[in-house]
Scaffold this motif. Structure first.
Motif, short mmCIF file in Angstrom:
data_model
loop_
_atom_site.label_atom_id
_atom_site.label_comp_id
_atom_site.label_asym_id
_atom_site.label_seq_id
_atom_site.Cartn_x
_atom_site.Cartn_y
_atom_site.Cartn_z
N ILE A 171 -0.26 -3.91 -0.99
CA ILE A 171 0.90 -3.04 -0.82
C ILE A 171 1.88 -3.70 0.14
CG2 ILE A 171 1.71 -0.76 -0.08
CD1 ILE A 171 -1.71 -0.44 -0.60
N GLN A 172 3.11 -3.90 -0.32
CA GLN A 172 4.16 -4.43 0.55
C GLN A 172 4.71 -3.26 1.37
OE1 GLN A 172 4.05 -5.56 -2.91
NE2 GLN A 172 2.75 -7.03 -1.84
N LEU A 173 4.60 -3.33 2.68
CA LEU A 173 4.87 -2.20 3.56
C LEU A 173 6.27 -2.23 4.14
CD1 LEU A 173 1.56 -2.19 5.65
CD2 LEU A 173 2.07 -0.80 3.63
N THR A 174 6.76 -1.04 4.48
CA THR A 174 7.90 -0.92 5.36
C THR A 174 7.39 -0.93 6.80
OG1 THR A 174 7.74 1.49 5.42
CG2 THR A 174 9.08 0.52 3.65
N GLU A 175 8.33 -0.94 7.76
CA GLU A 175 7.90 -0.87 9.16
C GLU A 175 7.16 0.43 9.43
OE1 GLU A 175 11.02 -1.74 11.94
OE2 GLU A 175 11.83 -3.34 10.69
N LEU A 176 7.61 1.52 8.81
CA LEU A 176 6.93 2.80 8.96
C LEU A 176 5.55 2.74 8.32
CD1 LEU A 176 7.23 5.72 10.00
CD2 LEU A 176 8.21 6.32 7.77
N GLY A 177 5.44 2.01 7.21
CA GLY A 177 4.17 1.88 6.52
C GLY A 177 3.10 1.19 7.34
N VAL A 178 3.52 0.25 8.20
CA VAL A 178 2.55 -0.43 9.07
C VAL A 178 1.87 0.59 9.98
CG1 VAL A 178 2.30 -2.12 10.93
CG2 VAL A 178 3.81 -2.62 9.00
N ARG A 179 2.66 1.53 10.47
CA ARG A 179 2.10 2.56 11.37
C ARG A 179 1.25 3.57 10.60
NH1 ARG A 179 7.40 1.96 13.47
NH2 ARG A 179 8.15 3.93 12.57
N ALA A 180 1.47 3.64 9.29
CA ALA A 180 0.73 4.61 8.47
C ALA A 180 -0.40 3.93 7.68
CB ALA A 180 1.69 5.33 7.52
N ALA A 181 -0.86 2.78 8.13
CA ALA A 181 -1.85 2.01 7.36
C ALA A 181 -3.11 2.81 7.06
CB ALA A 181 -2.20 0.72 8.11
N ASP A 182 -3.60 3.59 8.01
CA ASP A 182 -4.83 4.38 7.78
C ASP A 182 -4.62 5.39 6.67
OD1 ASP A 182 -6.21 3.02 9.74
OD2 ASP A 182 -5.82 4.51 11.30
N GLN A 183 -3.48 6.05 6.69
CA GLN A 183 -3.20 7.04 5.64
C GLN A 183 -3.07 6.38 4.27
OE1 GLN A 183 -1.81 6.85 8.74
NE2 GLN A 183 -0.62 8.71 9.18
N ILE A 184 -2.49 5.18 4.24
CA ILE A 184 -2.33 4.48 2.97
C ILE A 184 -3.69 4.07 2.41
CG2 ILE A 184 -1.36 2.43 1.86
CD1 ILE A 184 0.94 2.59 3.90
N VAL A 185 -4.57 3.58 3.27
CA VAL A 185 -5.92 3.23 2.83
C VAL A 185 -6.60 4.46 2.23
CG1 VAL A 185 -8.22 2.55 3.62
CG2 VAL A 185 -6.21 1.30 4.43
N ALA A 186 -6.45 5.59 2.89
CA ALA A 186 -7.06 6.82 2.37
C ALA A 186 -6.48 7.20 1.01
CB ALA A 186 -6.84 7.96 3.37
N LEU A 187 -5.17 6.98 0.82
CA LEU A 187 -4.54 7.29 -0.47
C LEU A 187 -5.04 6.36 -1.57
CD1 LEU A 187 -0.87 8.10 0.61
CD2 LEU A 187 -2.39 9.60 -0.68
N VAL A 188 -5.29 5.12 -1.23
CA VAL A 188 -5.83 4.18 -2.22
C VAL A 188 -7.20 4.66 -2.67
CG1 VAL A 188 -6.67 1.84 -2.61
CG2 VAL A 188 -4.50 2.20 -1.41
N PHE A 189 -8.05 5.03 -1.72
CA PHE A 189 -9.39 5.49 -2.10
C PHE A 189 -9.33 6.81 -2.88
CE2 PHE A 189 -10.98 2.53 1.22
CZ PHE A 189 -11.86 1.84 0.40
N HIS A 190 -8.40 7.67 -2.52
CA HIS A 190 -8.22 8.91 -3.29
C HIS A 190 -7.82 8.58 -4.73
CE1 HIS A 190 -7.13 13.04 -4.26
NE2 HIS A 190 -5.97 12.59 -4.71
N SER A 191 -6.94 7.60 -4.91
CA SER A 191 -6.50 7.22 -6.26
C SER A 191 -7.67 6.64 -7.06
CB SER A 191 -5.37 6.19 -6.16
OG SER A 191 -4.25 6.74 -5.50
N ILE A 192 -8.51 5.87 -6.41
CA ILE A 192 -9.68 5.32 -7.10
C ILE A 192 -10.60 6.44 -7.55
CG2 ILE A 192 -11.78 3.94 -6.76
CD1 ILE A 192 -10.08 2.17 -4.82
N GLU A 193 -10.80 7.42 -6.68
CA GLU A 193 -11.64 8.56 -7.04
C GLU A 193 -11.06 9.33 -8.22
OE1 GLU A 193 -11.81 10.79 -3.47
OE2 GLU A 193 -13.08 9.32 -2.40
N GLN A 194 -9.73 9.47 -8.24
CA GLN A 194 -9.07 10.20 -9.32
C GLN A 194 -9.20 9.47 -10.65
OE1 GLN A 194 -7.76 13.44 -9.07
NE2 GLN A 194 -9.03 13.10 -7.25
#
Length: 942
Positions: free
Chosen positions: A340-363
């Motif tokens: 995932i190519q991040l924005t500056e805000l995305g760097v600070r939200a890395a934990d939430q993004i990881v969780a979203l990836v795993f949620h997508s895999i589960e879905q």
């Protein structure tokens, strides 16, 4: 008797011959066979081929390097080019290939080393004779063993700032040290040290004799001859490759040892990039891969349409791009990577993004295992294979030689497209590897603090714990993730349109080859059209060039045009991504005086895509948050320009000095801060005023369709006429007032010296002489400055034309020699280079003429040629033929005279350097670009 023996060998091989499955419009003939020594061979007969080509892939690479000899497989790749018992001269092979209009190269990967070349078809047989000797009797001359170590060292040092290599170095440091993927692959002077205790040449020969076995090799040869003729040529030469007793492991240790995963690593890059990656190690095998389970998973995770993970991350302001698929594949393992190519805000939200990836895999596992989704991928792959157009000979052989190790012979062409059948259990099995306990999470960002340093590229990084348990995703966020709908862009009408009953106005008679005709010819719009009757594919190429006075006016217009293009592409992405999956792609990008729009693919839904692009461009309204993110994205891209490959950075200075308007990233950065969303909206409202439009429509459409499209484009894209003049394009021509020198320091330890020389005029006679001189100088330049003197890994000659003004660049990039010495060495080469113009002139003339007269092989290639002619102002579409005639008229005497005037005259030279001392050769420094341009002659283009 000899003829009888050859025939017997051919018959024996033919008994095992296999004919691979091919697409509907593939005119080439194929034959697979195995020689008696176990060498896998694919023969390709193409009577229309512009070049013959061959590639041999050895199923051996970095992973087979002995401990303590990292880079040995790569070093061996270098050494095979430097002489064999039958052809002992170190430049025998490259000189022969170059003299007969060809090119050559090789690469070393984890499990493959691939050697390849192309050449004029009539010289294929002697080229194969030289090529085969690499694998039969190389010399490994001690003198060149010592010299070539420095070439590998230069290659290593040239990429020390390359973030891909720096990040990979960190990954390798984290892997299980017992797995060969954990080892350094390139090599350097330390790993390739030559000592009495461990002589390098002995290790090199031991490696060659241990692994370079015929039954670990695959060969692909493409030529104009029949399959029987090619088989005879190959069998005679390659049957002598020895078969050795090679012992390879039946499995590798795990990529990551017990208790190494999960883990998180933070990595500091050289460039201003931000990326979050989740890497999952998993096993691979050919039987499973035939069903494409990982393609299915990657398709769903990497989808960019409405309701996708990427769309959600963009809406949250966290991401700019996302990809998912298999990476780092070897014999037994691979890593599935979500990046995932991040924005500056995305760097600070890395934990939430990881969780979203795993949620997508589960879905995916819970809701997305549907046969119809698989069948969509299968259907589109089958369509693409049916209408797969042939690629260039060298690209063809290189790719197929690799694929012969992956697929059964009958599927070597089809394997990448083949979906063997939907298997839900298999998909679930691979989804099982994508779990939070089996992941390497990698965060690459500029402000990351790294306490550790990777061993070979000194990349700062820090290892942290990665939690197995993931934070809960809020229900309102979960609802925004929606599975992809059925893809309406998958083409349902695949018929190639039949010839119209009546020819259109201006159409040529049947005896004359059809050429594009101007169906609209007005002061502000010109539309060229041709119905394709050659390639028989249901595809169309649409090319549009908008000339826009506000873009051409200066650097601010250029910066706004790039921002506008980025915003429109981003706005269209959810709509256009399913079209891209269905073989219909578009681009919108700025040029120096406007915008270019291109659409290519299956014809059935092209007009819909074109309409949406035009509407978005005309409307020009964007959300503040998307503007802010994309402004930061282009700012990073412009800043990162200065950190590209050193000689590439220097090459971009040439058009900055000699073409107007032309802006570098650092020029546009100076105006970027003052551009806000309001300014972009105002720019979008007015940018089409006084526009001029040139269009090429070529392919599977009728004349009346082109006329309707022309009317639509005229109405939609040509704004009001306010009499704002379009600034002309200008090329600045060197005169005998030099030499000039332009110094451009870089943030890199390597030195670069570049020489730019220009033709005397824009006439085709001048172009012909320049192109021939360049082709004759390149191999000699490489051999003298790279092979013999080892000044640097990069030592090359290439074209740099500006409009119709021909130009040539000679460049060396060195980790060990300063720019002043490189300048003197290049000067010395040019002083004695005239002699090289006599060697092989006839062959190079024949090769260049053949290339110029070779018909296009694909609809897209033909479209590109027509467009190139139009951009050169050639509405007769015969520039290539006229250039071929000019090449035929060149003589040895005229070429030598041209060389003395253009290359040998120091006063007509522009030198570009990264550093310069007081002892540097004399030249007039360029302190101010406008003052330099005033001293030159300016050519203007409307």
């Amino acid at each position: 008797m000899a003829s009888l023996l050859v025939t017997t060998v051919m018959l024996a091989a033919s008994a095992q011959a296999v004919t691979p499955v091919k697409g509907d419009i593939d005119h080439r003939d194929y034959r697979y066979l195995t020689l008696e020594n176990g060498l896998k061979v694919l023969l390709i007969s193409d009577p229309q081929a512009e070049k013959a080509a061959a590639s041999l892939d050895v199923h051996v690479g970095h992973h087979q390097n002995p401990l303590g000899r990292e880079g040995l497989a790569h070093f061996l790749e270098h050494m095979l080019f430097l002489g064999t018992e039958k052809y002992p001269e170190p430049d025998a092979y490259p000189a022969f290939i170059s003299r007969h209009g060809g090119s050559h190269n090789a690469y070393t990967a984890s499990e493959h080393t691939n050697y390849y070349f192309d050449i004029d078809p009539e010289y294929l047989e002697p080229a194969l004779d030289r090529f085969a000797q690499f694998f039969i009797a190389p010399l490994f001359n001690p003198e060149y063993v010592d010299r070539e170590r420095f070439a590998v060292e230069s290659e290593y040092k040239a990429r020390l700032n390359d973030d891909a290599r720096r990040i990979q170095d960190v990954y390798q440091a984290l892997m299980n040290p017992a797995h060969p993927a954990s080892r350094f692959g390139v090599g350097n002077l330390t790993t390739l040290a030559d000592t009495e205790e461990r002589p390098l040449r002995k290790d090199l020969i031991d490696f060659y004799q241990r692994y370079y076995s015929s039954d670990l090799m695959s060969l692909v040869v493409l030529g104009r001859g029949s399959l029987d003729e090619l088989q005879k040529q190959v069998t005679e030469r390659f049957k002598a490759i020895p078969t050795r007793e090679v012992s390879l492991p039946e499995a590798y240790p795990p990529l990551f040892g017990k208790d190494q995963l999960p883990v998180r690593v933070s990595i500091q890059p050289e460039k201003d990039i931000r990326r979050l990656s989740l890497l999952f190690p998993l096993p691979v095998n050919a039987d499973s891969e035939a069903h494409k389970p990982l393609h299915y998973i990657g398709h769903l995770l990497g989808h960019e349409g409405e309701g996708s993970l990427l769309s959600l991350l963009k809406e949250l302001g966290w991401a700019e791009g996302l990809s998912a698929g298999t990476r780092h594949r070897d014999r037994y393992d691979a890593m599935f990577q979500v990046s995932i190519q991040l924005t500056e805000l995305g760097v600070r939200a890395a934990d939430q993004i990881v969780a979203l990836v795993f949620h997508s895999i589960e879905q995916i596992e819970a809701r997305s295992l549907d046969a119809w989704r698989y069948e969509e991928l299968q259907q589109m792959a089958n369509i693409d294979f049916r209408f797969r157009e042939v690629s260039a000979p060298m690209d063809t052989v290189r790719g197929l030689a690799y694929r012969l190790h992956l697929y059964e012979p009958e599927n070597v062409l089809w394997g990448d497209y083949r979906y063997a059948g939907y298997d839900a259990k298999l998909i679930k099995k691979y989804l099982g590897y994508l779990n939070s306990g089996n992941v390497l999470v990698s965060l690459v960002a500029p402000k990351v603090e790294g306490e550790s340093r990777s061993p070979y590229y000194q990349t700062p990084y820090q290892v942290q714990e990665q939690a197995v348990e993931q934070p809960e995703i809020k229900a309102r966020i979960q609802k925004q993730l929606v599975l992809p709908k059925p893809n309406d862009f998958i083409p349902s009408r695949l018929a190639v349109k039949e010839a119209p009953l009546l020819p259109g106005p201006g159409a040529s008679d049947e005896a004359t080859p059809r050429l594009p005709e101007a169906v609209v010819d007005k002061s502000r719009i010109k539309v060229w059209y041709q119905w394709d009757q050659k390639f028989e594919v249901p595809k169309t190429s649409m090319r549009l060039r908008l000339k826009l006075p506000q873009v051409a006016a200066g650097v601010e217009g250029a910066a706004k045009a790039e921002l506008l293009s980025e915003l429109v592409r981003d706005q269209l992405n959810e709509f256009a991504y399913p079209a891209q999956l269905a073989g219909l792609d578009f681009s919108l990008r700025p040029n120096t005086r406007g915008l270019d729009i291109e659409i290519f693919g299956y014809s059935s839904r092209q007009n819909l895509l074109l309409t949406r692009i035009v509407e978005a461009l005309r409307k020009g309204r964007f959300a503040q948050d998307r503007f802010d993110d994309l402004k930061r994205k282009v700012e990073r891209r412009w800043r990162n320009e200065a950190l590209d490959t050193p000689y590439g950075v220097i090459a971009r200075q040439v058009p900055r000095l000699h073409f107007e308007p032309y802006s570098l990233g650092r020029d546009k950065l100076q105006v970027l801060e003052g551009i806000d969303l309001k300014a972009i909206h105002q720019f979008a409202d007015s940018v089409l005023k006084d526009a001029e439009l040139e269009v090429l429509l070529y392919g599977n459409l009728y004349r009346q369709e082109a006329v309707r499209l022309a009317a639509y484009l005229e109405h939609q894209l040509l704004g009001d006429l306010t009499r704002l003049d379009l600034a002309p394009a200008r090329v600045f021509r060197l005169k005998s007032q030099g030499p000039w020198v332009y110094e451009r320091p870089l943030e890199h330890n390597d030195s670069v010296t570049m020489l730019y020389v220009q033709g005397l005029s824009t006439k085709l006679n001048d172009v012909a002489h320049m192109q021939l001189a360049r082709r004759l100088l390149q191999p000699a330049f490489f051999h003298e400055l790279r092979t013999e003197k080892q000044l640097g890994y990069v030592a090359t000659v290439f074209a740099l034309p500006l409009k119709d003004q021909e130009g040539t660049v000679l460049v060396v990039q060195s980790p060990s020699v300063d720019s002043d010495r490189l300048w003197r060495e290049m000067d010395g080469f040019l002083a004695g280079a005239e002699s090289h113009l006599k060697e092989g002139l006839a062959e190079q003339k024949a090769a260049l003429v053949r290339e110029l007269r070779e018909p296009a092989k694909t609809l897209y290639q033909q479209s590109g040629r027509y467009w190139e002619d139009l951009m050169m102002g050639d509405t007769r579409f015969d520039r290539r033929e006229r250039l071929a005639q000019a090449v035929e008229a060149v003589t040895a005497e005229s070429l030598q005279a041209y060389y003395r005037q253009v290359f040998a005259d120091p006063a007509r030279r522009l030198w570009l350097v990264t550093d310069r001392s007081e002892e540097a050769p004399e030249a007039s420094p360029i302190d101010a670009i406008p003052d330099y341009q005033k001293a030159l002659e300016a050519l203007s283009y409307p």
